[in-house]
Design a protein around this motif. Structure first.
Motif, PDB file in Angstrom:
ATOM      1  N   ARG A  38      -4.440 -13.002   5.483  1.00 54.28           N
ATOM      2  CA  ARG A  38      -5.285 -12.293   4.640  1.00 54.28           C
ATOM      3  C   ARG A  38      -6.155 -11.268   5.098  1.00 54.28           C
ATOM      4  O   ARG A  38      -6.761 -10.149   4.503  1.00 54.28           O
ATOM      5  N   ASP A  39      -6.898 -11.449   6.413  1.00 51.10           N
ATOM      6  CA  ASP A  39      -7.811 -10.548   6.799  1.00 51.10           C
ATOM      7  C   ASP A  39      -7.221  -9.266   7.209  1.00 51.10           C
ATOM      8  O   ASP A  39      -7.787  -8.329   7.117  1.00 51.10           O
ATOM      9  N   ARG A  40      -5.993  -9.358   7.919  1.00 51.08           N
ATOM     10  CA  ARG A  40      -5.286  -8.103   8.018  1.00 51.08           C
ATOM     11  C   ARG A  40      -5.133  -7.269   7.194  1.00 51.08           C
ATOM     12  O   ARG A  40      -5.095  -6.007   6.908  1.00 51.08           O
ATOM     13  N   ILE A  41      -4.505  -7.951   6.079  1.00 48.74           N
ATOM     14  CA  ILE A  41      -4.190  -7.266   4.699  1.00 48.74           C
ATOM     15  C   ILE A  41      -5.314  -6.550   4.189  1.00 48.74           C
ATOM     16  O   ILE A  41      -5.189  -5.607   3.683  1.00 48.74           O
ATOM     17  N   ALA A  42      -6.445  -7.260   4.119  1.00 46.28           N
ATOM     18  CA  ALA A  42      -7.763  -6.698   3.481  1.00 46.28           C
ATOM     19  C   ALA A  42      -8.159  -5.571   4.296  1.00 46.28           C
ATOM     20  O   ALA A  42      -8.612  -4.831   3.731  1.00 46.28           O
ATOM     21  N   ALA A  43      -8.090  -5.584   5.578  1.00 49.05           N
ATOM     22  CA  ALA A  43      -8.427  -4.333   6.602  1.00 49.05           C
ATOM     23  C   ALA A  43      -7.581  -3.236   6.104  1.00 49.05           C
ATOM     24  O   ALA A  43      -7.927  -2.127   5.993  1.00 49.05           O
ATOM     25  N   LYS A  44      -6.273  -3.537   5.946  1.00 50.04           N
ATOM     26  CA  LYS A  44      -5.471  -2.393   5.747  1.00 50.04           C
ATOM     27  C   LYS A  44      -5.540  -1.727   4.275  1.00 50.04           C
ATOM     28  O   LYS A  44      -5.382  -0.463   4.184  1.00 50.04           O
ATOM     29  N   VAL A  45      -5.942  -2.842   3.417  1.00 53.23           N
ATOM     30  CA  VAL A  45      -6.027  -2.219   2.142  1.00 53.23           C
ATOM     31  C   VAL A  45      -7.127  -1.303   1.949  1.00 53.23           C
ATOM     32  O   VAL A  45      -7.234  -0.245   1.359  1.00 53.23           O
ATOM     33  N   THR A  46      -8.117  -1.664   2.626  1.00 51.61           N
ATOM     34  CA  THR A  46      -9.400  -0.634   2.674  1.00 51.61           C
ATOM     35  C   THR A  46      -9.062   0.510   3.453  1.00 51.61           C
ATOM     36  O   THR A  46      -9.506   1.492   2.841  1.00 51.61           O
ATOM     37  N   GLU A  47      -8.408   0.498   4.373  1.00 47.61           N
ATOM     38  CA  GLU A  47      -8.036   1.651   5.046  1.00 47.61           C
ATOM     39  C   GLU A  47      -7.165   2.697   4.046  1.00 47.61           C
ATOM     40  O   GLU A  47      -7.355   3.803   4.099  1.00 47.61           O
ATOM     41  N   ILE A  48      -6.232   2.192   3.462  1.00 43.87           N
ATOM     42  CA  ILE A  48      -5.440   2.729   2.766  1.00 43.87           C
ATOM     43  C   ILE A  48      -6.290   3.661   1.440  1.00 43.87           C
ATOM     44  O   ILE A  48      -5.976   4.614   0.973  1.00 43.87           O
ATOM     45  N   ALA A  49      -7.265   2.787   0.764  1.00 42.77           N
ATOM     46  CA  ALA A  49      -7.925   3.215  -0.003  1.00 42.77           C
ATOM     47  C   ALA A  49      -8.949   4.260   0.131  1.00 42.77           C
ATOM     48  O   ALA A  49      -9.259   5.415  -0.332  1.00 42.77           O
TER      49      ALA A  49
ATOM     50  N   VAL B 188      -7.461  -0.685  -5.910  1.00 41.64           N
ATOM     51  CA  VAL B 188      -8.295   0.221  -6.654  1.00 41.64           C
ATOM     52  C   VAL B 188      -9.530  -0.202  -6.831  1.00 41.64           C
ATOM     53  O   VAL B 188     -10.537   0.480  -6.821  1.00 41.64           O
ATOM     54  N   ARG B 189     -10.114  -1.525  -6.304  1.00 44.32           N
ATOM     55  CA  ARG B 189     -11.345  -1.939  -6.041  1.00 44.32           C
ATOM     56  C   ARG B 189     -12.038  -1.167  -4.686  1.00 44.32           C
ATOM     57  O   ARG B 189     -13.305  -1.004  -4.754  1.00 44.32           O
ATOM     58  N   HIS B 190     -11.218  -0.801  -4.063  1.00 45.49           N
ATOM     59  CA  HIS B 190     -11.739   0.005  -2.895  1.00 45.49           C
ATOM     60  C   HIS B 190     -11.729   1.583  -2.857  1.00 45.49           C
ATOM     61  O   HIS B 190     -12.039   2.305  -2.024  1.00 45.49           O
ATOM     62  N   ILE B 191     -11.247   2.241  -3.812  1.00 43.45           N
ATOM     63  CA  ILE B 191     -11.170   3.378  -4.169  1.00 43.45           C
ATOM     64  C   ILE B 191     -12.177   4.225  -4.709  1.00 43.45           C
ATOM     65  O   ILE B 191     -12.670   3.808  -5.696  1.00 43.45           O
ATOM     66  N   ALA B 192     -13.234   4.995  -3.932  1.00 42.49           N
ATOM     67  CA  ALA B 192     -14.329   5.395  -4.431  1.00 42.49           C
ATOM     68  C   ALA B 192     -14.279   7.003  -5.207  1.00 42.49           C
ATOM     69  O   ALA B 192     -14.769   7.577  -4.840  1.00 42.49           O
TER      70      ALA B 192
END
Ligand code: IMP
Length: 181
Positions: free
Chosen positions: A12-23, A52-56
């Motif tokens: 889950r930590d690696r997923i979260a980091a990657k999702v933030t990076e894509i956002a 979507v919650r990480h896209i500014a």
């Protein structure tokens, strides 16, 4: 379906980091402009919700649903639209969001369909990519992780609607898949 059949692949930590990076990359690519994310039900729902919650940016979202995979290992080769988006995509910046790019049949179909709606831009985001399985040569603009040809579940991905709620992505042993297909 005991837990011994599941092997950790992506935490889950690696997923979260990657999702933030894509956002962040989506935020840069569409700087200052609104975007609409189109998630493919049901597998992409969790990825889309986090992304979507990480896209500014001014970001909205909608969903489509297709049939053709039916929880089976082998793709039927036929994809049908079961649920369309609610609003026009004309002149919109669209990001098609999918859990996994496998044979490419689903995303090829959806990409061609959405292009007929006249978007200003159309990009594809996938959390996982299994390049070895490709039948149609579709390329995603944003890829979380390339993975080997193994069946994975968790973080939205299912086997027969099981395991979508696992926070990590894990591989499911093939003997279990065969026994249930
Ligand atoms: P494609 O049309 O073969 O690219 O299929 C994409 C769809 O197949 C995904 O949206 C998933 O629903 C499903 N899929 C492909 N591989 C896996 C997997 O390893 N686990 C769970 N679902 C998968």
């Amino acid at each position: 379906m005991g837990e011994f059949t599941l092997r950790p692949l992506i935490s889950r930590d690696r997923i979260a980091a990657k999702v933030t990076e894509i956002a962040l990359r989506i935020g840069e690519d569409f700087a200052g402009e609104p975007v609409i994310l189109i998630g493919v039900l049901k597998g992409a729902a969790i990825f889309l919700a986090d992304l979507v919650r990480h896209i500014a940016l001014d970001a909205s979202f909608d969903f489509v649903a297709v049939s053709g995979y039916g929880g089976q290992r082998q793709h039927s080769g036929e994809v049908k639209l079961v649920k369309d988006v609610d609003d026009s995509l004309a002149d919109k910046n669209v990001v098609l969001v999918e859990d996994i790019l496998d044979t490419g049949l689903t995303l090829t179909y959806l990409k061609n369909l959405l292009l007929t709606r006249g978007p200003k831009a159309l990009k594809i985001a996938v959390l996982l990519d299994k390049p070895d399985r490709r039948i149609q040569p579709v390329v995603a603009d944003y890829v979380g992780f390339e993975i080997p040809d193994e069946f994975v579940v968790g973080y939205g991905l299912d086997f027969d609607n099981y395991y979508r709620n696992l926070p990590d992505i894990v591989t499911l042993r093939s003997d279990v898949i065969e026994a249930r297909s």
